[in-house]
Design an enzyme around this catalytic site. Structure first.
Site, PDB file in Angstrom:
ATOM      1  N   ARG A  82       7.160  34.826  33.403  1.00 59.05           N
ATOM      2  CA  ARG A  82       5.973  34.303  34.097  1.00 59.05           C
ATOM      3  C   ARG A  82       6.031  32.778  34.113  1.00 59.05           C
ATOM      4  O   ARG A  82       6.722  32.147  33.336  1.00 59.05           O
ATOM      5  CB  ARG A  82       4.686  34.761  33.421  1.00 59.05           C
ATOM      6  CG  ARG A  82       4.475  34.273  31.998  1.00 59.05           C
ATOM      7  CD  ARG A  82       3.678  32.991  31.889  1.00 59.05           C
ATOM      8  NE  ARG A  82       3.708  32.418  30.556  1.00 59.05           N
ATOM      9  CZ  ARG A  82       4.582  31.513  30.173  1.00 59.05           C
ATOM     10  NH1 ARG A  82       5.523  31.085  30.977  1.00 59.05           N
ATOM     11  NH2 ARG A  82       4.546  31.009  28.951  1.00 59.05           N
ATOM     12  N   GLU A  88      -3.034  25.530  29.795  1.00 61.36           N
ATOM     13  CA  GLU A  88      -1.999  25.622  28.758  1.00 61.36           C
ATOM     14  C   GLU A  88      -2.583  25.522  27.356  1.00 61.36           C
ATOM     15  O   GLU A  88      -3.417  24.646  27.072  1.00 61.36           O
ATOM     16  CB  GLU A  88      -0.992  24.483  28.987  1.00 61.36           C
ATOM     17  CG  GLU A  88       0.427  24.900  28.770  1.00 61.36           C
ATOM     18  CD  GLU A  88       0.881  25.970  29.768  1.00 61.36           C
ATOM     19  OE1 GLU A  88       0.852  27.163  29.400  1.00 61.36           O
ATOM     20  OE2 GLU A  88       1.247  25.610  30.882  1.00 61.36           O
ATOM     21  N   HIS A  89      -2.124  26.399  26.496  1.00 61.62           N
ATOM     22  CA  HIS A  89      -2.539  26.435  25.090  1.00 61.62           C
ATOM     23  C   HIS A  89      -4.049  26.628  24.948  1.00 61.62           C
ATOM     24  O   HIS A  89      -4.666  26.045  24.055  1.00 61.62           O
ATOM     25  CB  HIS A  89      -2.078  25.175  24.342  1.00 61.62           C
ATOM     26  CG  HIS A  89      -0.621  25.217  24.005  1.00 61.62           C
ATOM     27  ND1 HIS A  89      -0.136  25.912  22.924  1.00 61.62           N
ATOM     28  CD2 HIS A  89       0.443  24.683  24.633  1.00 61.62           C
ATOM     29  CE1 HIS A  89       1.190  25.787  22.893  1.00 61.62           C
ATOM     30  NE2 HIS A  89       1.569  25.048  23.923  1.00 61.62           N
ATOM     31  N   ASP A  91      -5.233  30.026  25.796  1.00 60.54           N
ATOM     32  CA  ASP A  91      -5.457  31.477  25.727  1.00 60.54           C
ATOM     33  C   ASP A  91      -5.869  31.916  24.330  1.00 60.54           C
ATOM     34  O   ASP A  91      -6.728  32.783  24.173  1.00 60.54           O
ATOM     35  CB  ASP A  91      -4.238  32.272  26.237  1.00 60.54           C
ATOM     36  CG  ASP A  91      -2.933  31.982  25.520  1.00 60.54           C
ATOM     37  OD1 ASP A  91      -2.842  30.981  24.759  1.00 60.54           O
ATOM     38  OD2 ASP A  91      -1.963  32.757  25.703  1.00 60.54           O
ATOM     39  N   GLY A 204      14.307  30.041  26.245  1.00 57.71           N
ATOM     40  CA  GLY A 204      13.878  28.724  25.774  1.00 57.71           C
ATOM     41  C   GLY A 204      13.426  27.811  26.895  1.00 57.71           C
ATOM     42  O   GLY A 204      13.423  26.597  26.755  1.00 57.71           O
ATOM     43  N   SER A 208       8.980  32.570  29.480  1.00 59.76           N
ATOM     44  CA  SER A 208       8.607  33.751  28.712  1.00 59.76           C
ATOM     45  C   SER A 208       9.559  34.940  28.805  1.00 59.76           C
ATOM     46  O   SER A 208       9.165  36.064  29.134  1.00 59.76           O
ATOM     47  CB  SER A 208       7.174  34.186  29.028  1.00 59.76           C
ATOM     48  OG  SER A 208       6.638  34.730  27.856  1.00 59.76           O
ATOM     49  N   ASP A 253       1.131  35.472  28.319  1.00 57.91           N
ATOM     50  CA  ASP A 253       2.454  35.831  28.845  1.00 57.91           C
ATOM     51  C   ASP A 253       2.553  37.331  29.122  1.00 57.91           C
ATOM     52  O   ASP A 253       3.062  37.761  30.160  1.00 57.91           O
ATOM     53  CB  ASP A 253       3.547  35.441  27.836  1.00 57.91           C
ATOM     54  CG  ASP A 253       3.487  33.984  27.482  1.00 57.91           C
ATOM     55  OD1 ASP A 253       2.720  33.249  28.135  1.00 57.91           O
ATOM     56  OD2 ASP A 253       4.187  33.575  26.544  1.00 57.91           O
ATOM     57  N   SER A 305      13.604  24.723  24.162  1.00 54.72           N
ATOM     58  CA  SER A 305      12.597  24.739  23.116  1.00 54.72           C
ATOM     59  C   SER A 305      12.495  26.152  22.577  1.00 54.72           C
ATOM     60  O   SER A 305      12.235  27.085  23.327  1.00 54.72           O
ATOM     61  CB  SER A 305      11.255  24.304  23.705  1.00 54.72           C
ATOM     62  OG  SER A 305      10.258  24.494  22.746  1.00 54.72           O
ATOM     63  N   ASN A 306      12.719  26.282  21.299  1.00 54.47           N
ATOM     64  CA  ASN A 306      12.675  27.608  20.686  1.00 54.47           C
ATOM     65  C   ASN A 306      11.352  27.785  19.946  1.00 54.47           C
ATOM     66  O   ASN A 306      11.136  27.216  18.884  1.00 54.47           O
ATOM     67  CB  ASN A 306      13.858  27.760  19.723  1.00 54.47           C
ATOM     68  CG  ASN A 306      13.895  29.137  19.123  1.00 54.47           C
ATOM     69  OD1 ASN A 306      12.858  29.657  18.710  1.00 54.47           O
ATOM     70  ND2 ASN A 306      15.051  29.726  19.079  1.00 54.47           N
TER      71      ASN A 306
HETATM   72  C1  GLA Z   1       3.275  30.520  24.877  1.00 56.62           C
HETATM   73  C2  GLA Z   1       2.392  31.622  24.318  1.00 56.62           C
HETATM   74  C3  GLA Z   1       1.184  31.837  25.206  1.00 56.62           C
HETATM   75  C4  GLA Z   1       0.463  30.528  25.512  1.00 56.62           C
HETATM   76  C5  GLA Z   1       1.454  29.464  25.979  1.00 56.62           C
HETATM   77  C6  GLA Z   1       0.822  28.107  26.132  1.00 56.62           C
HETATM   78  O1  GLA Z   1       3.862  30.900  26.069  1.00 56.62           O
HETATM   79  O2  GLA Z   1       3.119  32.814  24.179  1.00 56.62           O
HETATM   80  O3  GLA Z   1       0.320  32.760  24.593  1.00 56.62           O
HETATM   81  O4  GLA Z   1      -0.267  30.096  24.418  1.00 56.62           O
HETATM   82  O5  GLA Z   1       2.535  29.326  25.076  1.00 56.62           O
HETATM   83  O6  GLA Z   1      -0.144  28.120  27.123  1.00 56.62           O
END
Ligand code: GLA
Length: 580
Positions: A82, A88-89, A91, A204, A208, A253, A305-306
């Protein structure tokens, strides 16, 4: 490096779709996981050349399975990666997000054996292989036959096989614990499994690959025991998966991977309940509009980025920071109201990833009317106002003190909450251990509230394009503000990614931002359709060739892919492989 999937590691992925007007999608039965009987049904927008490649890919996959295991799979599924357009960050603070599934995906096939045939009375064997054997060496696990004994996963170990095992655990827990409610037949013993996977979601990259993997694993195991889940249930179950492997992630995700709809983005809510509403982006510009159609471009920064390996200083630490920020805000509100709480556990409901409360809960303390983010708040006007008020509150209450300009110390937070530093660590930092010098609570909370508002601003702009302003510029501005917040407040960007975004904006993009967990990975850029080709050319010359001089033209060219929003997770049915 965590290794799940390998293809297109050095890729630019392009997602281009014309975007004009928001429309509700028509779906036949949105409750169930999709079932498709042909490649053409899975990728309905693919060109003839793309379909040819998919046929070759699926044929290679099934041949590999037959050669390796000398049998036919019992179940086969595919799940997409996805991209997140905005939100972002947030959820895991239970705020809504706007992602979409891409047509990069994972294919998984499993043959289930007979437990009784297993030579050992106590165990079964699970064989796991990847078409890219050199990158992801085969694994064989000996697991308990007793369905009530769950597989153990060591979250400290970064191993691609864990992403299958966690699917086994959550599916098994569900099948054992919910027999009556779902009328599930009793499982007398776990069944041996032969598993093959292949995938082309770049590892990475923030797209997702891990969600694609855990969703496929959970679904395959459920199907192997005769249980077909709804999309909602599969989302809820697979959200737990990554938490088993040590990343305390949210649900965006998995929701995007499961609910994806061709040519649609998704408005995903987590509260009061999980919903994913598809929105189509029509390719037709209204006749009276002067607006040029626009598109989204996804470009992988190639900075890997891991999420798993960096979790203690990045992802999991952010979950702790937003939770502690919520608790301090709740404590402040309680003090102001003259209420006393003996224990911080009583300040907020046991909600969120640490079961200790969220920034959303704090908003609900201030605005208990429950219209937040719902249709009752037309175009989210009040919700945006409420979020702005909370942003100001966080700015004021969580300000860093003079002696700790970079943030709060463990001792300061513990003192403010009225517990010992040891108790603070035990409650909030033990299941998922973290490392830090300071807890940057103000910055994190201000990001979350402002980013949650940007999701609503984005939808609002799409719903109500005005003749007087350019929709592209309005959305681009929201995207740019999101990136600025990631850089300075949430601190989940990377200097190289910032350079990519700057190059994009200097070469035609109306907006560019880091997408996904961050600290590297992919960017999403908004660009008028006529400027997309120029943008891609500039990225090649000014970003890839300068930042990665070793990358050959062929690698860049080969990895340049146009993709539209794709279908969600799919069960492959009706003799699917006889038609590949
Ligand atoms: C990763 C997490 C998600 C979300 C994003 C940032 O992908 O798996 O749940 O928090 O970071 O938006």
């Amino acid at each position: 490096m965590l290794e799940l999937l390998v293809f297109f590691f050095t890729s630019i992925s392009l997602v281009l779709f014309l975007l004009t007007k928001l429309q509700p999608a028509t779906m036949s039965n949105p409750e169930l996981v999709l079932e498709k009987s042909s490649i053409e049904e899975i990728y309905p927008l693919a060109s003839a050349d793309e379909l040819k490649l998919q046929h070759a890919r699926y044929a290679n996959f099934i041949n590999h399975f037959r050669e390796l295991y000398n049998e036919e799979p019992t179940v086969a599924v595919r799940g997409p990666g996805r991209v997140n357009l905005i939100g972002e960050h947030i959820d895991y603070s239970n705020f809504s997000v706007l992602p979409m599934a891409v047509d990069r995906d994972m294919i998984m096939a499993v043959s289930f054996g007979d437990a009784a045939a297993s030579s050992d009375s106590e165990t079964i064997s699970v064989r796991l292989a990847n078409v890219s054997e050199s990158e992801f060496p085969s694994r064989t696990y000996t697991l308990p036959k007793d369905p009530k004994k769950f597989v153990e996963i060591d979250p400290k170990v970064s191993d691609w096989g864990n992403y299958f095992k966690c699917g086994v655990v959550v599916a098994q827990e569900f099948l054992i614990n919910n027999r009556e409610e779902y009328n599930i037949a009793e499982i007398s013993a776990m069944r041996p499994m032969n598993v093959l996977v292949t995938g082309n979601v770049p590892t990475g990259s923030g797209l997702s690959s891990s969600a694609a993997f855990v969703v496929c694993a959970t679904l395959s195991v459920l199907l192997g025991y005769g249980f077909k889940p709804t999309r909602k249930l599969l989302t809820q179950l697979s959200i737990k998966c990554e938490q088993h492997v040590g990343v305390n992630s949210g649900g965006m995700d998995q929701a995007a991977s499961i609910y994806g709809v061709v040519d649609h983005a998704l408005f995903v809510t987590f509260k009061p309940t999980l919903t994913a509403t598809p929105f189509s982006f029509s390719s037709k510009v209204p006749a009276d509009s002067k607006e040029e159609p626009f598109s989204f471009v996804i470009a992988n920064s190639l900075v890997v980025s891991n999420k798993h390996e960096t979790a203690p200083t990045n992802y999991n630490l952010r979950v702790v920071e937003v939770t502690l920020a919520a608790l301090l805000l709740a404590k402040h509100l309680a003090n102001k109201a003259g209420k006393t709480f003996a224990d911080p556990a009583d300040l907020l409901p046991a909600d969120g990833n640490l079961q200790a409360g969220t920034l959303r809960n704090v908003l609900e303390l201030v605005y208990p009317d429950q219209t937040f983010g719902t249709d009752a708040d037309k175009d989210f006007v009040n919700s945006i106002e409420q979020l702005k008020t909370l942003e100001t509150l966080a700015e004021t209450v969580l300000g860093e003190s003079e002696d700790t300009p970079e943030g709060h110390t463990t001792e300061t937070v513990a003192k403010l909450l009225g517990i010992s530093p040891e108790e603070l660590v035990k409650r909030y930092m033990t299941t998922y251990p973290v490392r830090y010098n300071y807890l940057a609570l103000r910055k994190r909370a201000v990001h979350v509230y402002s980013e949650a508002a940007r999701v609503f601003e984005f939808l609002n702009a799409l719903n109500r394009p005005t003749a007087s302003s350019s929709l592209t510029e309005t959305l681009g501005d929201i995207i740019n503000r999101s990136h600025a917040s990631a850089v300075s407040l949430f601190e989940n960007s990377h200097p190289t990614v910032d350079r990519l975004c700057a190059i994009a904006c200097a070469n035609g993009a109306a907006g560019a931002r880091i997408t996904g967990a961050g600290w590297g990975g992919a960017t999403v850029q908004l660009v008028s359709a006529s400027k997309a080709a120029g943008l891609v050319a500039a990225l090649k010359e000014d970003y890839y060739r300068k930042e990665f001089p070793g990358v050959s033209d062929a690698v860049i060219e080969d990895s340049l892919i146009l993709s539209k929003p794709g279908n969600g997770t799919t069960i492959l049915i009706d003799d699917f492989f006889s038609r590949v």
